[in-house]
Write an enzyme that holds these catalytic residues in place. Structure first.
Site, PDB file in Angstrom:
ATOM      1  N   GLY A   1       0.808  -1.218   0.000  1.00  0.00           N
ATOM      2  CA  GLY A   1       0.000   0.000   0.000  1.00  0.00           C
ATOM      3  C   GLY A   1       0.841   1.266   0.000  1.00  0.00           C
TER       4      GLY A   1
ATOM      5  CE  LYS B   1       7.852   0.126   5.275  1.00  0.00           C
ATOM      6  NZ  LYS B   1       8.398  -0.643   6.400  1.00  0.00           N
TER       7      LYS B   1
ATOM      8  CG  ASP C   1      -0.161   8.981   3.542  1.00  0.00           C
ATOM      9  OD1 ASP C   1       0.309   7.827   3.681  1.00  0.00           O
ATOM     10  OD2 ASP C   1       0.230   9.959   4.215  1.00  0.00           O
ATOM     11  N   GLY C   2      -0.037   6.170   1.250  1.00  0.00           N
ATOM     12  CA  GLY C   2       1.078   5.607   0.485  1.00  0.00           C
ATOM     13  C   GLY C   2       2.433   6.186   0.849  1.00  0.00           C
TER      14      GLY C   2
ATOM     15  CG  ASP D   1       0.699  -8.517   6.865  1.00  0.00           C
ATOM     16  OD1 ASP D   1       0.269  -9.008   7.922  1.00  0.00           O
ATOM     17  OD2 ASP D   1       0.890  -7.293   6.727  1.00  0.00           O
ATOM     18  CG  ASN D   2       4.297  -7.397   8.864  1.00  0.00           C
ATOM     19  OD1 ASN D   2       4.238  -7.001   7.700  1.00  0.00           O
ATOM     20  ND2 ASN D   2       3.716  -6.764   9.855  1.00  0.00           N
TER      21      ASN D   2
HETATM   22  P1  AMP Z   1       2.311  -2.971   8.070  1.00  0.00           P
HETATM   23  O1  AMP Z   1       1.706  -2.617   9.382  1.00  0.00           O
HETATM   24  O2  AMP Z   1       3.482  -2.140   7.711  1.00  0.00           O
HETATM   25  O3  AMP Z   1       2.599  -4.418   7.952  1.00  0.00           O
HETATM   26  O4  AMP Z   1       1.217  -2.620   6.963  1.00  0.00           O
HETATM   27  C1  AMP Z   1       0.000  -3.303   6.865  1.00  0.00           C
HETATM   28  C2  AMP Z   1      -0.706  -2.930   5.580  1.00  0.00           C
HETATM   29  O5  AMP Z   1      -1.065  -1.559   5.587  1.00  0.00           O
HETATM   30  C3  AMP Z   1       0.103  -3.146   4.321  1.00  0.00           C
HETATM   31  O6  AMP Z   1      -0.762  -3.569   3.312  1.00  0.00           O
HETATM   32  C4  AMP Z   1       0.652  -1.783   4.038  1.00  0.00           C
HETATM   33  O7  AMP Z   1       0.972  -1.605   2.682  1.00  0.00           O
HETATM   34  C5  AMP Z   1      -0.519  -0.907   4.442  1.00  0.00           C
HETATM   35  N1  AMP Z   1      -0.084   0.445   4.812  1.00  0.00           N
HETATM   36  C6  AMP Z   1       0.609   0.800   5.892  1.00  0.00           C
HETATM   37  N2  AMP Z   1       0.839   2.127   5.907  1.00  0.00           N
HETATM   38  C7  AMP Z   1       0.275   2.629   4.796  1.00  0.00           C
HETATM   39  C8  AMP Z   1       0.156   3.946   4.232  1.00  0.00           C
HETATM   40  N3  AMP Z   1       0.681   5.016   4.820  1.00  0.00           N
HETATM   41  N4  AMP Z   1      -0.506   4.065   3.065  1.00  0.00           N
HETATM   42  C9  AMP Z   1      -1.035   3.003   2.452  1.00  0.00           C
HETATM   43  N5  AMP Z   1      -0.975   1.746   2.932  1.00  0.00           N
HETATM   44  C10 AMP Z   1      -0.317   1.556   4.087  1.00  0.00           C
HETATM   45 MG    MG Z   2       3.928  -5.172   6.581  1.00  0.00          MG
END
Ligand code: AMP
Ligand code: MG
Length: 515
Positions: free
Chosen positions: A113, A134, A146-147, A273-274
């Site tokens: 994301g 990232k 917001d990506g 997913d991690n």
């Molecule tokens: P994470 O907690 O880093 O494992 O992220 C979990 C999910 O949320 C993943 O699909 C990430 O790509 C998405 N994600 C986390 N932060 C953002 C962000 N700021 N914008 C878009 N997607 C996000």
């Molecule tokens: Mg992750």
């Protein structure tokens, strides 16, 4: 009509100029394979450019491993690539799709994301690496996000992942970090950043779960073959390659989580997913190294139930691997019952493998050639004393290494840490045990120093580095911390500040997801 035409021309022009800037030399030697998988594995899209990218740091050694000129990487041209403002030749940018159990609840679609995989590179070590940006903008998998990534999490991931690498723990790595010149909105407005992350691959347990949940057996088979070819080629010759893959991943994860436990590392967000099929640590969000030891220690602000507490990490890894096994069922055997039996057997192997890896590492930490059942009380009493007296995990073990040999070959940490008197009895028991151990006297201390680092990226130091960068644009503490933790096992009293636990006012009790 005319407006539309003009727009098309300018888009084409943009693409041409983007490509032309890197026509003459190919600054990053891409060799992409994931994009050859079926289209439903990913979405092709470019990173979203940022306003004013500036380089913070490049990892020169890693750049060289990847065949990238470090000077180019640090130049405006390299910075533009890391920021997503320029697309290097050979890149085939994608966002990958995956699912995952987050804090135990299944989410059928996650995906990159806020990250874009630029492509893969064959390193000079013969391995294939992903190069991912990232914080590079929105993708179809961004959901409400917001990506983007704030600068703080970019710096945290850079520091901690590189420290883990230096500690010998399999991990994703940091190739470069840049600022974007834009702000992102979180609780407040904060500066944005992009991290260039390098990994053996970014294939997660959740990638398998995504296709399994859709009943897409064809995709599962393709993914299984791909992971075997990329990470576990020896499994190809097994009677049941998918089973051999599962067994190998379980073995790697058992080793990995044992390493975390032995270093007092708390990952903080062990969602499926991690967890990578490659067996590398990924996603340095709310992670932290423990200062004072407590088995229930949790740092993550969102981990209210302590699901990912220090002591739960092996059990959670086991649970996650059961999710992988379940996703693999259709490819393990045509007969569902037989597949379930094979999966169960493989998953049941995890505790034994974890305990063996943990015991091996623990033996080195205590200066023993092996930890036997007779040592259980000695080891447990040590940890009970640490917890009861709130002693620093890292320095306590380091001090044991000092005490294992009085020859003074290495500078002791005695000025930073000595055992309180309550340890006198325990230290005598340990001394007696060492005498019975066959490990050669001259060998012991070296083994203990290697197993008991002194410079870890302590949370308060990470926070201080982030604060200086975010609040004052001062990156010196960040650079110093990266450099100091690159050599974690050799103590230098001149850097004692990096070895010390936090003072009361410096203690960080909570960490936050990188989102
Ligand atoms: P994470 O907690 O880093 O494992 O992220 C979990 C999910 O949320 C993943 O699909 C990430 O790509 C998405 N994600 C986390 N932060 C953002 C962000 N700021 N914008 C878009 N997607 C996000
Ligand atoms: Mg992750």
């Amino acid at each position: 009509m005319i407006c539309g035409w003009r727009q098309n021309v300018s888009t084409v022009y943009l693409i041409i100029t983007r490509r032309r800037s890197s026509d003459t030399v190919q600054p990053i030697p891409f060799d992409n394979s994931y994009t050859q998988l079926p289209a439903r594995f990913f979405t092709r899209l470019n990173p979203t450019p940022v306003a004013d990218p500036q380089s913070i740091r490049v990892n020169r050694e890693l750049a060289r491993l990847l065949g990238i000129d470090p000077d180019w990487l640090a130049s405006p041209a390299g910075t533009a690539v890391i920021a997503g403002n320029d697309l290097p030749e050979g890149a085939d940018p994608i966002a990958t799709v995956y699912a995952g159990h987050q804090f135990g609840s299944y989410n059928p679609q996650l995906g990159d994301g806020r990250a874009i995989l630029l492509g893969e590179i064959l390193g000079s070590d013969g391995r294939r690496y992903d190069l991912q940006l990232k914080g590079s903008g929105r993708t179809p998998y961004s959901r409400g996000g917001d990506g983007r990534s704030p600068l703080g999490p970019v710096l945290r991931e850079y520091i901690v992942s590189e420290a883990m690498y230096a500690l010998g723990v399999p991990t994703t790595r940091a190739l470069a970090a840049v600022t974007t010149g834009e702000t992102v909105v979180r609780d407040t407005y904060v500066p944005g950043g992009v991290l260039a992350r390098v990994a053996g691959s970014h294939i997660r347990i959740g990638t398998f779960q995504f296709f399994a949940a859709q009943g897409d057996e064809e995709a599962l088979r393709r993914l299984t073959d791909y992971v075997i070819a990329r990470h576990y080629p020896e499994a190809e010759n097994a009677d049941n390659p998918a089973l051999a893959l599962l067994q190998a991943v379980i073995a790697n994860q058992a080793e990995l989580v044992a390493r975390w436990q032995l270093l007092g590392f708390i990952h903080g967000v062990m969602n499926t997913d991690n967890m990578l099929l490659s067996g590398e640590t990924i996603d340095y969000g709310p992670c932290a190294f423990m200062d004072d030891y407590h088995p229930d220690r949790v740092f993550s602000s969102i981990d209210h139930g302590g699901r990912y507490a220090y002591r739960n990490q092996p059990g959670i890894a086991h649970w996650n691997l059961a999710c992988l096994a379940r996703a693999l069922l259709p490819v393990l055997d045509e007969d569902g019952e037989r597949a379930a039996e094979l999966a169960q057997e493989a998953v049941d192997d995890f505790p034994g493998r974890f305990m063996a890896a943990h015991a091996r590492g623990m033996a080195h930490k205590f200066g023993l050639s092996e930890v036997t059942d007779q040592d259980t009380a000695l080891v447990e009493d040590f940890f009970s004393l640490l917890a009861e007296h709130q002693l620093d995990f890292t320095l306590a073990f380091r001090r044991l290494a000092d005490l294992s040999d009085e020859s003074g070959a290495t500078r002791p940490v005695a000025e930073e840490f000595t055992f309180p008197d309550v340890f006198t009895g325990w230290l005598a028991r340990w001394g007696d045990r060492l005498k019975q151990d066959p490990m050669a006297h001259g060998e012991r201390q070296g083994i203990m120093y290697a197993a008991n680092p002194v410079f870890i990226p302590r949370n308060h130091l990470v926070e201080e580095a982030i604060r200086a960068a975010e609040d004052a644009g001062d990156y010196a503490p960040f650079h110093r911390l990266v450099e100091r933790t690159a050599n974690p096992c050799v103590y230098d009293p001149a850097d004692s500040l990096y070895a010390l636990p936090p003072r009361a006012e410096q203690v960080v009790r909570q960490t936050f997801c990188g989102t």
